[in-house]
Scaffold this active site. Structure first.
Site, PDB file in Angstrom:
ATOM      1  CG  ASP A 283      -1.639   1.275   1.455  1.00  0.00           C
ATOM      2  OD1 ASP A 283      -2.321   1.717   0.511  1.00  0.00           O
ATOM      3  OD2 ASP A 283      -1.517   1.857   2.541  1.00  0.00           O
TER       4      ASP A 283
ATOM      5  CG  ASP B 113      -1.331   2.224   6.816  1.00  0.00           C
ATOM      6  OD1 ASP B 113      -1.784   2.146   5.658  1.00  0.00           O
ATOM      7  OD2 ASP B 113      -1.408   3.259   7.497  1.00  0.00           O
TER       8      ASP B 113
ATOM      9  CG  ASP C 123      -4.250  -1.273   2.821  1.00  0.00           C
ATOM     10  OD1 ASP C 123      -4.542  -0.922   1.665  1.00  0.00           O
ATOM     11  OD2 ASP C 123      -3.577  -0.566   3.598  1.00  0.00           O
TER      12      ASP C 123
END
Length: 342
Positions: free
Chosen positions: A111, A322, A326
């Site tokens: 990410d 994080d 996600d």
């Protein structure tokens, strides 16, 4: 309480044997009877050839040499040591089999926001429409827009939200009471704030949030939104009830550890990719800085599809993220790595 949860998860990881341990157990079930049969056969042959003493010596040698103890102990012992070493380095492994899956991984997907990039309070600026739209909370100032947005954002721990809250705190702004905060994955956050004795709905997010709330985009602010995004910043709309009352523009910086981490991963993996919901301009800046391919404009469900596609193309996939956006991609990956800051 947190330490107790960590200990509980470590015990749970040890209780879940990896696939190789289960395979070892199956082998041992057949190995032990096989060793006994081999020892008895050896004893019989040598008894006939060299007598009882020699036969007993050779049979015991067969048993000792083929003793399955080392095979049975090696897997759980190595797993325990690995989990302990990981814990000492601040890594919490949920399942022991993850370590073996990690060794098979061929591609790593990251990410961007909060994982490879950082945001700081001074990088947040407020843009307001001119003139102030009718139906909004009385002509909001920059501080008013920021403090109300921060009140809603404090209900989540996303990196963008943390930057907004930190910006409000840096200006010494008091945050109004907030209730019913909900996160719209890949879009933003919506909650109800107390203003002038009444509760009003306030949202902070991107264009997907406006679409979800059925709020029209003001032409002037939309142009600024596009300009800010094309410059590599992350813009967020601030919505009061059904009216956009401002824009927050947040500057991201590549995290200090990003280059070293990505470089180390590239040496060990077939492919490294960045999956982000941001605009292409922000993805291009990351590509230029880190030398990795980056795919922009991905919603949470599209990240899941990309993880599946990477698996088909390269093999086992590791996903590093994080935020709550996600979560689905982390679950889809063969190994999901969540940052402790998320």
């Amino acid at each position: 309480r947190r330490l107790a949860r960590v200990a509980q998860m470590m015990h749970r990881a040890l209780e879940r044997p990896p696939r190789i341990a289960r395979l070892t157990d199956r082998i041992l079930r057949w190995l032990i009877p096989g060793v006994v049969a081999l020892a008895l056969g050896t004893f019989g042959v040598w008894w006939a050839v060299a007598g009882f003493s020699k036969a007993l010596y050779v049979a015991l040698s067969v048993v000792l040499i083929t003793c399955p103890c080392a095979l049975g102990i090696a897997i759980p012992l190595s797993l325990t040591v690995a989990l302990e070493q990981a814990g000492r380095k601040g890594l919490l492994v949920r399942s022991g089999r993850t370590l073996l899956d990690l060794a098979r991984a061929e591609v790593v997907a990251f990410d961007k926001t909060g994982t490879l990039s950082t945001l700081t309070a001074p990088s947040v600026r407020v843009v307001r429409p001119e003139p102030v739209p009718a139906g909004s909370i009385s002509a909001p100032t920059d501080d008013t827009v920021l403090r109300r947005a921060a009140a809603v954002e404090q209900g989540t721990n996303h990196a963008l939200a943390a930057a907004v809250v930190a910006a409000a705190e840096a200006r010494g702004l008091s945050l109004p009471r907030v209730a019913d905060v909900s996160t719209h994955a890949g879009a933003g956050v919506v909650g109800r704030i107390q203003t002038d004795g009444q509760m009003r709905r306030l949202g902070v997010g991107n264009e997907r949030l406006l679409e979800g709330l059925g709020v029209p985009r003001p032409p002037h602010l939309h142009e600024r939104f596009v300009d800010e995004a094309e410059s590599g910043r992350t813009p967020l709309y601030v919505v009061d009830e059904a009216v956009v009352v401002g824009l927050l523009s947040i500057e991201e910086r590549v995290a200090p550890h990003a280059e070293a981490v990505v470089g180390a991963v590239q040496e060990r993996s077939e492919a490294v990719s960045v999956l982000t919901g941001d605009r292409p301009a922000a993805a291009r800046r990351l590509e230029d800085r880190l030398g990795v391919s980056a795919e922009a404009g991905l919603a949470p469900d599209e990240k899941v599809d990309r993880v599946a596609a990477l698996r088909e193309e390269h093999g086992p996939v590791v996903m590093v993220g994080d935020g709550i956006n996600d979560a689905a991609a982390l679950a889809e990956a063969d190994v999901g790595i969540a940052l402790s800051s998320g």
